[in-house]
Design a protein around this motif. Structure first.
Motif, mmCIF file in Angstrom:
data_model
loop_
_atom_site.group_PDB
_atom_site.id
_atom_site.type_symbol
_atom_site.label_atom_id
_atom_site.label_comp_id
_atom_site.label_asym_id
_atom_site.label_seq_id
_atom_site.Cartn_x
_atom_site.Cartn_y
_atom_site.Cartn_z
ATOM 1 N N THR A 157 -7.622 -72.678 26.891
ATOM 2 C CA THR A 157 -8.748 -72.117 26.149
ATOM 3 C C THR A 157 -8.769 -70.593 26.258
ATOM 4 O O THR A 157 -8.111 -70.001 27.112
ATOM 5 N N ILE A 158 -9.523 -69.990 25.354
ATOM 6 C CA ILE A 158 -9.700 -68.537 25.336
ATOM 7 C C ILE A 158 -11.181 -68.233 25.532
ATOM 8 O O ILE A 158 -12.037 -68.824 24.878
ATOM 9 N N GLN A 159 -11.462 -67.305 26.418
ATOM 10 C CA GLN A 159 -12.846 -66.899 26.632
ATOM 11 C C GLN A 159 -13.229 -65.858 25.588
ATOM 12 O O GLN A 159 -12.565 -64.823 25.450
ATOM 13 N N ILE A 160 -14.271 -66.130 24.812
ATOM 14 C CA ILE A 160 -14.761 -65.145 23.846
ATOM 15 C C ILE A 160 -15.642 -64.150 24.600
ATOM 16 O O ILE A 160 -16.626 -64.532 25.227
ATOM 17 N N PRO A 167 -18.672 -63.002 28.938
ATOM 18 C CA PRO A 167 -18.309 -64.164 28.121
ATOM 19 C C PRO A 167 -19.524 -64.703 27.369
ATOM 20 O O PRO A 167 -20.632 -64.737 27.901
ATOM 21 N N LEU A 257 -8.866 -63.007 19.686
ATOM 22 C CA LEU A 257 -9.872 -63.844 19.035
ATOM 23 C C LEU A 257 -11.278 -63.254 19.138
ATOM 24 O O LEU A 257 -12.073 -63.363 18.202
ATOM 25 N N SER A 258 -11.595 -62.618 20.253
ATOM 26 C CA SER A 258 -12.931 -62.031 20.410
ATOM 27 C C SER A 258 -13.205 -60.975 19.355
ATOM 28 O O SER A 258 -14.338 -60.840 18.866
ATOM 29 N N TYR A 274 -18.545 -70.661 18.861
ATOM 30 C CA TYR A 274 -17.320 -71.461 18.990
ATOM 31 C C TYR A 274 -16.233 -70.896 18.076
ATOM 32 O O TYR A 274 -16.508 -70.453 16.955
ATOM 33 N N SER A 381 -11.911 -71.788 22.007
ATOM 34 C CA SER A 381 -12.755 -71.000 22.891
ATOM 35 C C SER A 381 -13.233 -71.893 24.029
ATOM 36 O O SER A 381 -13.278 -73.122 23.899
ATOM 37 N N THR A 382 -13.563 -71.286 25.146
ATOM 38 C CA THR A 382 -13.902 -72.059 26.347
ATOM 39 C C THR A 382 -15.011 -73.059 26.087
ATOM 40 O O THR A 382 -14.954 -74.210 26.539
#
Length: 421
Positions: A157-160, A167, A257-258, A274, A381-382
């Motif tokens: 997963t990726i943290q936004i 986060p 992604l953020s 999300y 996303s996480t």
């Protein structure tokens, strides 16, 4: 047949031994361990019977829950720990079946059974073993694979990161949410796609899902839309400064992604908790997982750059053909990205229709194939990567009628001197 007759049958009488063999095998099919309790090792038989009865009670409770509380049951089963435990239980039950069946055949003393019944008793024992024990082992293998896939989804997963450097946090999915789907053109290092250069978000789709209004809307944002983009945070925590004007598909290359999430939030004024990043291979894998996606084309496509040739009418797209369809511009009448967006929406609409149909959601292997494709080719996303959230959203999407799922396009506008499109 009484317990004494089963335990102390006359071995000199083929008629009695044949009847005894049929009874033992039949009892073993109904409740593994019962044959041993009546005619063999009673301690082992009682242990096996206890486990068998417990298993059947749990199975009955699961069936009732599936009929009455299907959503809650799926949320429980979507937990990798629960699935690993289920795999262990099914594996042990399958092993118990093998041991009990083999011991039952031994207790039957087939050499003392009438020749006419010998083959029938043996065949019944084997068929029952393959059917029930095989089903238990197959269930254990499926549960183990599902646990592995879900664990993989949760770990990749990726943290936004929000503009404050923290986060983005969100509570449980309650039936309404915005989800951002970002398609990267990087190829994720696959040499089959050649040198890609910087990673661009050539596909950006904002999806609003609502069970309250029983609707879902997917808004495609053109890649060539020029807008101001806000400051955002890279995964390493460093800040990317704002830009007055930039092509929209550069958001991903600015900071991941953020930064795409931040750009969409500024453009739309909506909060996006999300998000998911999809690579080229993800399209290939997902189209393969559902057995192909059928789209209807108003005009033929002939792309000399990719070799994609599709006639007008219905076409089932799968694998690299599906990816080429989503990427093609030169094969379209105008060659524009806006026309390509229309193709992408046609494909996604057909994919949603395929996924929500009983042929896909009613097939556990296809559902697991989709999850496996997501685990290997998508980064969620996480918050979205939590299995409870994924299951809740899938159930919500399934409850929405197809006619209430809309695909629209964000209106393109020329750049202005202020940097706002």
């Amino acid at each position: 047949m009484s317990q004494n007759a089963l335990r102390a049958a006359d071995p000199a009488s083929p008629e009695v031994m044949s009847k005894r063999a049929w009874w033992l095998v039949g009892l073993n099919i109904l409740v593994p361990g019962s044959a041993q309790t009546l005619a063999g090792n009673r301690r082992f038989g009682r242990f096996a019977m206890g486990l068998s009865i417990l298993f059947w009670i749990l199975l009955a409770a699961t069936i009732v829950a599936a009929l009455v509380l299907r959503g809650q049951l799926l949320l429980v089963l979507a937990n990798p720990i629960v699935l690993w435990a289920l795999a262990a239980v099914l594996g042990l039950y399958g092993l118990l079946w093998v041991v009990c069946t083999l011991d039952t055949v031994r207790l039957s003393r087939l050499v003392r059974v009438r020749p006419a019944s010998r083959a029938g008793v043996a065949l019944l024992a084997i068929v029952a073993l393959v059917a029930t024990g095989g089903a238990a082992f197959a269930g254990a293998a499926f549960a183990g694979r599902a646990a592995h896939v879900l664990a993989e989804v949760g770990s990749n997963t990726i943290q936004i990161i929000g503009p404050d450097g923290k986060p983005i946090q969100v509570g449980p999915f309650t039936g309404s949410a915005n989800v951002l789907l970002v398609g990267s053109d990087s190829g994720d290092g696959n040499p089959a796609y050649g040198e890609r250069g910087e990673a661009l978000n050539d596909v950006t789709i904002l999806i609003h899902l609502s069970t309250k209004s029983q609707s879902a809307t997917a808004v495609s944002i053109p890649r060539d839309l020029y807008v101001g983009q806000p400051a955002c945070r890279k995964p390493d925590g460093t800040t990317v400064p704002a830009v007055q004007q930039a092509r929209f598909n550069t958001a991903l290359s600015r900071g991941g992604l953020s930064c795409v999430v931040a750009a969409v939030q500024q453009l739309t004024g909506l909060t996006i908790p999300y998000a998911a990043l999809v690579q080229f291979d993800g399209v290939v894998a997902m189209s393969d997982a559902v057995g192909g996606v059928t789209v209807c084309l108003a005009a033929p496509i002939d792309d000399p750059y990719t070799g994609l040739k599709l006639p007008a009418g219905a076409n089932t797209l799968q694998g690299q053909t599906a990816l080429s369809f989503l990427r093609t511009r030169h094969g379209l009448s105008t060659g524009s990205d806006l026309q390509r967006i229309s193709n992408q929406q046609v494909f996604l609409s057909a994919l949603v229709r395929q996924i929500t149909s009983g042929n896909t959601l009613g097939d556990p292997n296809k559902v697991l194939g989709l999850a496996d494709a997501a685990a290997k080719n998508m980064q969620l996303s996480t918050q979205l990567g939590q299995t409870g959230t994924l299951v809740s959203m899938a159930l919500a999407l399934k409850s929405i009628p197809l006619e209430r799922i809309a695909f629209v396009q964000y209106p393109p506008r020329p750049p202005t001197s202020t940097g706002r499109a």
